[in-house]
Enzyme design. Structure first.
Site, PDB file in Angstrom:
ATOM      1  N   ASP A  30      -9.001 -27.564 -39.578  1.00 21.27           N
ATOM      2  CA  ASP A  30      -7.739 -26.877 -39.313  1.00 21.27           C
ATOM      3  C   ASP A  30      -7.525 -26.937 -37.805  1.00 21.27           C
ATOM      4  O   ASP A  30      -8.153 -26.197 -37.052  1.00 21.27           O
ATOM      5  CB  ASP A  30      -7.832 -25.428 -39.813  1.00 21.27           C
ATOM      6  CG  ASP A  30      -6.622 -24.579 -39.398  1.00 21.27           C
ATOM      7  OD1 ASP A  30      -5.645 -25.147 -38.868  1.00 21.27           O
ATOM      8  OD2 ASP A  30      -6.671 -23.353 -39.612  1.00 21.27           O
ATOM      9  N   LYS A  91      -0.861 -28.341 -29.417  1.00 18.25           N
ATOM     10  CA  LYS A  91      -0.268 -28.702 -30.704  1.00 18.25           C
ATOM     11  C   LYS A  91       1.259 -28.612 -30.664  1.00 18.25           C
ATOM     12  O   LYS A  91       1.950 -29.344 -31.366  1.00 18.25           O
ATOM     13  CB  LYS A  91      -0.821 -27.762 -31.777  1.00 18.25           C
ATOM     14  CG  LYS A  91      -0.433 -28.101 -33.198  1.00 18.25           C
ATOM     15  CD  LYS A  91      -1.100 -27.128 -34.159  1.00 18.25           C
ATOM     16  CE  LYS A  91      -0.689 -27.377 -35.591  1.00 18.25           C
ATOM     17  NZ  LYS A  91      -1.387 -26.438 -36.499  1.00 18.25           N
ATOM     18  N   GLU A 190      -0.747 -27.412 -44.172  1.00 15.46           N
ATOM     19  CA  GLU A 190      -1.537 -26.186 -44.068  1.00 15.46           C
ATOM     20  C   GLU A 190      -1.326 -25.222 -45.236  1.00 15.46           C
ATOM     21  O   GLU A 190      -2.301 -24.758 -45.835  1.00 15.46           O
ATOM     22  CB  GLU A 190      -1.273 -25.499 -42.722  1.00 15.46           C
ATOM     23  CG  GLU A 190      -1.947 -26.251 -41.586  1.00 15.46           C
ATOM     24  CD  GLU A 190      -1.371 -25.955 -40.220  1.00 15.46           C
ATOM     25  OE1 GLU A 190      -0.544 -25.028 -40.101  1.00 15.46           O
ATOM     26  OE2 GLU A 190      -1.740 -26.656 -39.260  1.00 15.46           O
ATOM     27  N   ASP A 212       2.972 -18.737 -44.283  1.00 17.99           N
ATOM     28  CA  ASP A 212       1.975 -19.179 -43.304  1.00 17.99           C
ATOM     29  C   ASP A 212       2.533 -19.070 -41.881  1.00 17.99           C
ATOM     30  O   ASP A 212       3.284 -19.936 -41.438  1.00 17.99           O
ATOM     31  CB  ASP A 212       1.558 -20.619 -43.633  1.00 17.99           C
ATOM     32  CG  ASP A 212       0.529 -21.173 -42.660  1.00 17.99           C
ATOM     33  OD1 ASP A 212       0.100 -20.439 -41.742  1.00 17.99           O
ATOM     34  OD2 ASP A 212       0.150 -22.347 -42.814  1.00 17.99           O
TER      35      ASP A 212
END
Lengths: 629, 212
Positions: A30, A91, A190, A212
């Site tokens: 992850d 990211k 994810e 999420d």
């Protein structure tokens, strides 16, 4: 869970170390905006692997000292101490161009520049890095962590991305994996990964919504869980909404108050900004479990003068609520696309650190009209799901299967700058589409194709994925040459293009250069350049061998140090202690030659000691016997 | 009898039962045969889903990710992509109807028909008159606009319901005895029905102009 094949693989484990996993383990990663985790499935059970610092999460932070990267907690501490050398939230920059990030540029204390071709450059320590390179450093650390934890070489991984990541962002993530020396078996969304871990844990069937909220992105996915199939019905999201935004809101409010009461501008230096953001993050996290909390920030870093202010959860909730309400839109979009209403949802599963906040749970409840399910570990569930997917891909788990979708429509630019979609969002993947192209004027020998991703009608408002030219056409009247282009979206949600000249039957190779990313040959080149600094596979095997032999020697020697001081003269004892210390350093440095030499040195310098210890034991044994009789 | 593209074993399955290789999509296959269901307008959604899941379970590229032939990987992606499109098409009434008409070679002539005058999707005369009357009426007398528009909408809905029931009657006829005549009638009805859709859009525009 199927695990028939595990017994045969255990035979490979060397000299009887009973817990060693199969050689060539496939890990699940992850890669988060703020924290990253690595997990593995062993005998059908997923678990998080500890970092070399013994932590479950590794902060996605990189400090560059003379070009050498430090990753994780060590780097996170540097975030405040040396903000100019420390990169975080990389990211958010992955697969994006300089013009895409204007909104967040001011909140990042490290330098960002634009290269000639619009690519984004992260400037640290006078050197330029791409977000792919920074992400690769984090991935390399995760790879090493897993290798240290498992004692085997790791070369393959499943990496997760936000479901709403576009093709460029997925390509960039895959490139980062390759650059870290990993074969990326699959890019998984994810929330989809989270649903796998949830499904395995709860063994429930039905239609679930995965809410999420991560550090920098929000995804809402709706899935149907039935008989081991995890079918994504629709997904929507926001790649610029996350926990970081809450930190920034707190920071902005506090900076304004500080300015009024003291005249100090906390945004004036990167150092101050970094420490302000850290204080804001601390405050936010405290509201997951407290009703009141103290916000405290150094007014002048290191000088001991601070600005303190008491907050209530109520004040915090009011501040962040408008930001979090942006999640509603994604939820309703996804429901619409799935042709469902909130009543059809049987469970709302909360994923991501920020979902620990009561206000986030409250907003999810307002949207779906039901209490959200907080049974899964919000930080770990995605990595666990990635590991389960890795287990599926290695063929060990034949019972579960993910069926996912492409999050955003794909299309081409047509006359007048309009986007014409050929694959609609939320289409099941893999999928393909065929489009016919022809010439507009006589004797034209090439056709330009511009591939786009997004939901807007105007081509310019969508993400440009690639431009390519279908060349080498036979000259002829307009509309005569016909080129058939096949757009294929693989199970990673990544686009591949093939073209065929229908008149000549020639396959024309189309090189699709990602608009913001690296081509395969660029990755190869960088890997080649990086090789000198990396432990090659062979080196790694040698290292594990040496380490396995050296460790027991070192352990035994360290135990005997008190004996050495008792039985040998001081200098000899001191020498043994010194070699032990050196050896620990050498182990940390993973230098097989050094460790090997020290091992010999240690063995030879402890021979006399060993003799003495044995002699003493025999002596005391005799005395014991003597006393008894 | 078809043979496995890899080992030559006779098979019509997605995956060769002998060598385990996924089979390339053959031009003779269509969305119905891919999912193993009857070529029909009426489809049972739960059984369609079960078939789709069962095929996915063995054909999905995830099942070919580890250590298999790279050719198998490519073909599983291609075939799974075709199965995905088949499922997507057959689970929606409109797309299924369009696909089946096309498969039967019926709607191929639509372009030419659209240009010809006789079967152009034009509004029936009486409805066109009603529509112009309505527009005049709401301009002259805005107070009664809402009532008149509602009445008009009811009329549109009735027409659309009638069309639907006629289409579904013809669809059943095709399903029962593969009547080509029924297909041609369906095609014409669907084409005629297009004015109802454009009417819906016009109504929304009219209402927003009036602030309703």
């Amino acid at each position: 869970m199927a695990s028939e094949s595990s017994s045969s693989e255990h035979e490979h484990s060397d000299h009887g170390s009973h817990s060693s996993p199969p050689v060539g383990a496939v890990i699940g990663i992850d890669l988060g905006t703020t924290n990253s985790l690595v997990a593995i499935v062993e005998n059908g059970v997923p678990r998080v692997l500890l970092s070399r610092e013994g932590e479950r999460m590794i902060p996605s932070v990189v400090t560059l000292r003379d070009g050498k990267p430090f990753v994780g907690y060590a780097a996170k501490r540097e975030k405040v101490l040396s903000p100019g050398e420390t990169v975080f939230s990389a990211k958010r920059l992955l697969g994006r161009g300089f013009s895409d990030i204007s909104a967040i540029r001011s909140s990042l204390p490290y330098g960002l520049e634009e290269s000639v071709d619009g690519q984004l450059k992260i400037m640290v320590g006078g050197k330029a890095y791409s977000a792919i390179e920074i992400s690769a450093m984090i991935l390399r650390e995760l790879k090493s962590s897993a290798e240290a934890a498992l004692g085997v070489l790791v070369q393959k991984a499943v990496i997760t991305v936000p479901a709403y990541f576009n093709d460029s962002q997925r390509q960039a993530t895959r490139a980062a994996g390759r650059l870290a020396g990993l074969e990326v078996l699959r890019i998984v969304n994810e929330p989809t990964a989270a649903s796998l871990a949830y499904g395995l844990q709860e063994k429930k069937q039905g239609i679930i919504a995965v809410f999420d909220l991560g550090g920098g992105t929000f995804d809402l996915s709706i899935l149907k869980l039935r008989d081991g199939i995890f079918e994504v019905l629709a997904t929507h999201g926001n790649t610029t909404l996350g926990g970081d935004d809450l930190d920034r809101a707190i920071a902005a409010k506090m900076a304004a108050e500080v300015k009024v009461s003291t005249g100090i501008d906390l945004y004036s230096s990167p150092l101050q900004t970094a420490s302000l953001l850290e204080a804001a993050e601390k405050l936010k996290i405290s509201f997951a479990s407290h009703e009141h909390s103290l916000f405290s920030v150094d007014l002048c870093v290191g000088a001991g003068k601070s600005f303190d202010r008491e907050w209530t959860r109520d004040e915090f909730d009011q501040l962040v609520r408008p930001i979090l309400l942006a999640t509603r839109e994604s939820c309703f979009h996804a429901l619409d696309d799935a042709e469902l209403t909130v009543e059809d949802i049987t469970e709302v599963v909360m994923v991501g650190g920020p979902t620990r906040l009561k206000i986030v749970q409250q907003i999810a409840e307002e949207i779906f009209g039901r209490k959200p399910n907080t049974s899964v570990h919000p930080d770990e569930v995605v990595a666990l799901g990635a590991a389960i997917q890795a287990d599926i891909l290695t063929g060990k788990n034949q019972e579960l299967l993910l069926l996912d979708v492409v999050p955003l429509s794909l299309g081409i630019e047509t006359y007048g700058g309009i986007m014409e979609p050929f694959i609609k969002r939320n289409t099941r993947i893999p999928t393909s589409a065929r489009e016919m192209f022809t010439t507009f004027v006589d004797n034209q020998t090439g056709v330009d194709v511009h591939v786009l991703q997004g939901e807007r009608e105007q081509a310019a408002e969508n993400r440009s994925l690639a431009r390519f030219k279908l060349g080498g056409l036979d000259a002829g009247p307009a509309g005569f040459p016909r080129v058939e282009v096949t757009f294929l979206i693989d199970a990673d949600g990544i686009l591949q293009v093939e073209a065929r000249d229908l008149r000549s039957g020639r396959e024309s190779s189309v090189e699709v250069k990602p608009s913001f990313g690296l081509r395969e040959d660029e990755i190869e080149e960088m890997l080649e350049a990086a090789k000198v600094n990396l432990l090659s596979d062979l080196d790694f095997k040698r290292w594990i061998e040496v380490k396995n032999q050296a460790e027991p020697v070192l352990r035994a020697a360290m135990k005997k140090v008190p004996d050495a001081y008792r039985l040998l003269d001081r200098d000899d004892a001191k020498k043994i202690e010194l070699i032990c210390e050196k050896m620990r350093t050498a182990m940390d440095a993973r230098d097989p030659e050094w460790v090997q030499n020290l091992k010999y040195e240690l063995e030879s310098s402890t021979t006399r000691l060993a003799e003495l210890v044995i002699a003493e034991a025999i002596q005391s044994g005799r005395e014991g016997i003597a006393k008894k009789t | 009898m078809k043979r496995c593209a890899f080992c030559g074993h006779e098979t019509t399955e997605h995956i060769c039962p002998k060598c385990g290789g996924p089979q390339p999509v053959d031009p003779s296959e269509n969305y119905f045969s891919l999912l193993g269901v009857e070529r029909a307008f009426q489809q049972d959604l739960p059984s369609l889903e079960k078939k789709f899941y069962d095929i996915s379970r063995t054909l999905h590229p995830d099942r070919f990710a580890a250590g298999t032939d790279s050719k198998w990987k490519v073909i599983s992606v291609e075939r799974m992509s075709a199965v995905n499109k088949a499922y997507q098409t057959l689970t929606k009434r409109d797309s299924l109807r369009r696909y089946l008409l096309e498969l039967e070679g019926v709607s191929l002539g639509r372009k030419e028909k659209a240009e010809g005058d006789s079967s152009n999707p034009v509004m029936p005369m009486e409805l066109a008159e009603e529509w112009f009357d309505l527009q005049d009426a709401v301009m002259e007398n805005p107070e009664s606009a809402l009532a008149r528009i509602s009445a008009f909408e009811r009329g549109i809905r009735e027409r659309s319901d009638e069309l639907k029931s006629r289409v579904s009657f013809l669809e059943n006829e095709y399903d029962a005895n593969a009547s080509r005549e029924a297909l041609l009638k369906i095609d014409k009805l669907v084409l005629d029905g297009q004015y109802l859709k454009s009417m819906d859009r016009d109504l929304i525009r009219l209402k927003s102009r009036l602030g309703i």
